[in-house]
Design a protein around this motif. Structure first.
Motif, PDB file in Angstrom:
ATOM      1  N   UNK A  83     -56.205-104.713 -32.578  1.00 32.02           N
ATOM      2  CA  UNK A  83     -55.478-103.530 -32.131  1.00 32.02           C
ATOM      3  C   UNK A  83     -53.991-103.724 -32.409  1.00 32.02           C
ATOM      4  N   UNK A  84     -53.279-102.612 -32.468  1.00 31.57           N
ATOM      5  CA  UNK A  84     -51.832-102.657 -32.611  1.00 31.57           C
ATOM      6  C   UNK A  84     -51.313-103.196 -33.925  1.00 31.57           C
ATOM      7  N   UNK A  85     -51.820-102.763 -35.102  1.00 31.11           N
ATOM      8  CA  UNK A  85     -51.203-103.193 -36.356  1.00 31.11           C
ATOM      9  C   UNK A  85     -49.757-102.716 -36.399  1.00 31.11           C
ATOM     10  N   UNK A  86     -48.885-103.539 -36.970  1.00 29.72           N
ATOM     11  CA  UNK A  86     -47.460-103.233 -36.951  1.00 29.72           C
ATOM     12  C   UNK A  86     -46.913-103.346 -38.373  1.00 29.72           C
ATOM     13  N   UNK A  87     -46.333-104.476 -38.731  1.00 27.19           N
ATOM     14  CA  UNK A  87     -45.839-104.664 -40.098  1.00 27.19           C
ATOM     15  C   UNK A  87     -46.999-104.732 -41.083  1.00 27.19           C
ATOM     16  N   UNK A  88     -46.731-104.305 -42.326  1.00 32.40           N
ATOM     17  CA  UNK A  88     -47.746-104.332 -43.380  1.00 32.40           C
ATOM     18  C   UNK A  88     -47.105-104.828 -44.665  1.00 32.40           C
ATOM     19  N   UNK A 144     -46.164-111.169 -30.633  1.00 29.37           N
ATOM     20  CA  UNK A 144     -46.570-110.494 -31.865  1.00 29.37           C
ATOM     21  C   UNK A 144     -46.233-111.328 -33.101  1.00 29.37           C
ATOM     22  N   UNK A 145     -46.983-111.068 -34.180  1.00 30.43           N
ATOM     23  CA  UNK A 145     -46.619-111.535 -35.508  1.00 30.43           C
ATOM     24  C   UNK A 145     -45.738-110.478 -36.170  1.00 30.43           C
ATOM     25  N   UNK A 146     -44.846-110.897 -37.056  1.00 29.14           N
ATOM     26  CA  UNK A 146     -43.918-109.979 -37.732  1.00 29.14           C
ATOM     27  C   UNK A 146     -43.716-110.392 -39.183  1.00 29.14           C
ATOM     28  N   UNK A 147     -43.368-109.395 -39.997  1.00 26.33           N
ATOM     29  CA  UNK A 147     -42.846-109.647 -41.334  1.00 26.33           C
ATOM     30  C   UNK A 147     -43.726-110.375 -42.309  1.00 26.33           C
ATOM     31  N   UNK A 148     -45.053-110.176 -42.327  1.00 28.03           N
ATOM     32  CA  UNK A 148     -45.850-110.899 -43.328  1.00 28.03           C
ATOM     33  C   UNK A 148     -45.403-110.531 -44.731  1.00 28.03           C
ATOM     34  N   UNK A 149     -45.283-111.515 -45.606  1.00 28.44           N
ATOM     35  CA  UNK A 149     -44.864-111.255 -46.976  1.00 28.44           C
ATOM     36  C   UNK A 149     -45.362-112.370 -47.880  1.00 28.44           C
ATOM     37  N   UNK A 150     -45.967-111.990 -48.991  1.00 28.07           N
ATOM     38  CA  UNK A 150     -46.517-112.949 -49.952  1.00 28.07           C
ATOM     39  C   UNK A 150     -45.511-113.263 -51.043  1.00 28.07           C
ATOM     40  N   UNK A 151     -45.520-114.500 -51.495  1.00 32.26           N
ATOM     41  CA  UNK A 151     -44.785-114.836 -52.708  1.00 32.26           C
ATOM     42  C   UNK A 151     -45.480-114.157 -53.886  1.00 32.26           C
ATOM     43  N   UNK A 197     -43.815-114.391 -39.395  1.00 33.11           N
ATOM     44  CA  UNK A 197     -43.043-114.799 -38.224  1.00 33.11           C
ATOM     45  C   UNK A 197     -43.847-114.644 -36.948  1.00 33.11           C
ATOM     46  N   UNK A 198     -43.627-115.542 -36.010  1.00 38.02           N
ATOM     47  CA  UNK A 198     -44.079-115.399 -34.639  1.00 38.02           C
ATOM     48  C   UNK A 198     -42.805-115.108 -33.833  1.00 38.02           C
TER      49      UNK A 198
END
Length: 481
Positions: free
Chosen positions: A400-405, A446-453, A462-463
């Protein structure tokens, strides 16, 4: 909601992370030329508890801590890593190194706010507030340095990378010059208006001027359109609920380094999204749509914002409910070569859900540039147990609660949860399944800012509390490719 409109939309369905195959846009690539995901996805293995009690991952995956609030040091004697890590972008720096530009979602007076560094300060009265740092690391997650890129901003939440390798950082606030702030025994008065977007570079050449043409409101995230003449922006707000915006450049202007910052405050056109139903009426709020509409494209009309700097009235309050389509918590935004994804985290709070709308625990949308349509590609039905966190007893099976993508190098999505109970990083295939790929074992932050190289080797995430930047490695292509 009128019964005629309800009939147009149909009924909802139950489930977790619902999606439908074959009725969604092709998975546009973050890096053209890389393979697109096949229709047969290899499920991620179950998560394995971390002996250190920080991050549960699938077998064969590992993580390294890149930065930690108050522990890792900033370069040039600037202090230690600030708190409240949020949105970020990563760029290849060559020789096996990466450059990360990272937001810090701090309000003034934070215990570990972003320190004011000469040349980086927007509002000198916003002491120990938000801003961005620039981090250098390698494929193993080794910290090779961090420094302040912008300071004196407030609540830098998400943002978005640009094709010219800069970062647009967003202030999620509507504070005005003359407003007071107070934190503990500290207080102050803002000298400048807040609620803007700023462009941040990784080379240390700060230019802390707001991009006023993109409007002043509770900005969440932003994406540059494929032709570099448009910008898509989300607003995380309620009372009334927020909006999804498109800014269009003036004729003859193509975006590039520093262009947005140099434009006049009224340059271009800022407009809010209106989703059009079959009878020609405007959908008043996205929460009226359910899983029954998965994959169905709806036409979109863009309605110009009357007064984008919101000097007399908040931007979202300048529209009547029948003019635009609202949504509680418009959050993550990420652009591709075909369109842009935008996330709604949830809508079930009493008083914040429109009359007769359906509670939900998350939506992911795809707006198609050429067709000017938007469609629901992933839907999380509401689970009442999510409200009190008791759904956590189901471990990694309830989301639940998806945030950053972010869009992976293979075209699938990674979502960061900001919901009730356990927080996850999720792998999501529009038109397909959703899997847990990490779980916060330390707390419920929450987790934040997922980003792939770009090379697909490392997922940075980020946590937010206690403020950790994590580099996760493993067989990504096996499960995402």
């Amino acid at each position: 909601m009128p019964s005629s409109r309800r009939a147009l939309l149909g009924a909802g369905a139950a489930g977790v992370g619902l999606a439908v195959a074959g009725a969604v846009p092709s998975l546009a690539q973050a890096n053209p030329g890389r393979p697109r995901p096949s229709s047969n996805h290899t499920p991620f293995p179950p998560l394995v508890d971390d002996p250190a009690g920080i991050l549960a991952l699938p077998k064969g995956f590992s993580y390294a801590i890149v930065t930690r609030t108050g522990v890792t040091k900033l370069d040039r004697g600037q202090g230690r890593t600030p708190s409240d890590h949020d949105g970020m972008a990563v760029f290849d720096a060559g020789h096996g190194r990466y450059t990360i530009i990272q937001n810090h979602e701090c309000d003034p007076g934070a215990d570990h706010g972003v320190p004011h560094v000469k040349g980086t300060v927007y509002d000198p009265s916003a002491v120990d507030a938000g801003g961005c740092t620039v981090i250098t690391t390698d494929r193993s997650g080794r910290n090779l340095g961090e420094f302040v890129a912008i300071s004196g901003t407030v609540s830098n939440c998400a943002g978005g990378p640009t094709p010219w390798r800069t970062w647009l950082t967003c202030e999620e606030t509507e504070d005005r010059a003359g407003d007071t702030w107070e934190e503990g025994d500290r207080s102050g008065v803002f000298l400048k208006d807040h609620g803007y977007v700023f462009e941040v570079t990784a080379d240390g050449k700060a230019d802390p001027r707001p991009i006023k043409c993109l409007g002043r409101y509770a900005h969440e995230a932003v994406a540059i359109g494929d032709d570099r003449t448009s910008v898509y922006l989300s607003e995380d707000a309620d009372g009334p609920n927020g909006l999804f915006y498109r800014w269009t450049a003036p004729r003859g202007v193509k975006l590039g380094p520093g262009v947005l910052t140099r434009l006049a405050p009224n340059a271009g056109t800022l407009a809010a999204m209106a989703i059009i139903l079959d009878d020609g009426s405007v959908l008043p709020d996205v929460a009226y749509l359910t899983s029954a509409q998965l994959g169905r494209p709806f036409p979109v009309r863009w309605v110009e914002v009357p007064e984008r700097d919101a000097q007399s009235k908040n931007v979202r309050e300048q529209f009547a409910d029948n003019q635009v389509t609202r949504g509680k918590k418009f959050e993550g935004v990420w652009g591709t070569d075909e369109g842009v994804y935008v996330v709604n985290s949830y809508a079930w709070d009493e008083g914040e859900l429109p009359t007769d709308a359906t509670p939900h625990d998350g939506m992911v949308w795809f707006y198609h540039y050429r067709n000017q349509t938007i469609q629901l590609v992933t839907y999380f039905p509401h689970q009442p147990t999510a409200e009190d966190g008791s759904a956590a007893k189901y471990g990694d099976l309830t989301f639940d609660g998806p945030d950053n993508v972010t869009v992976t190098p293979w075209g699938s999505l990674v979502l960061a949860e900001d919901g009730a109970g356990a927080s996850h990083v999720l792998s999501s295939f529009p038109g397909g399944p959703t899997y847990a790929i990490a779980r916060n074992q330390l707390n419920d932050s929450e987790f934040c800012g997922p980003t792939f190289t770009a090379d697909g080797k490392v997922l940075f995430v980020n946590m937010q509390d206690p403020g950790l930047t994590l580099a996760i490695t493993g067989a990504w292509e096996k499960y995402l490719g």
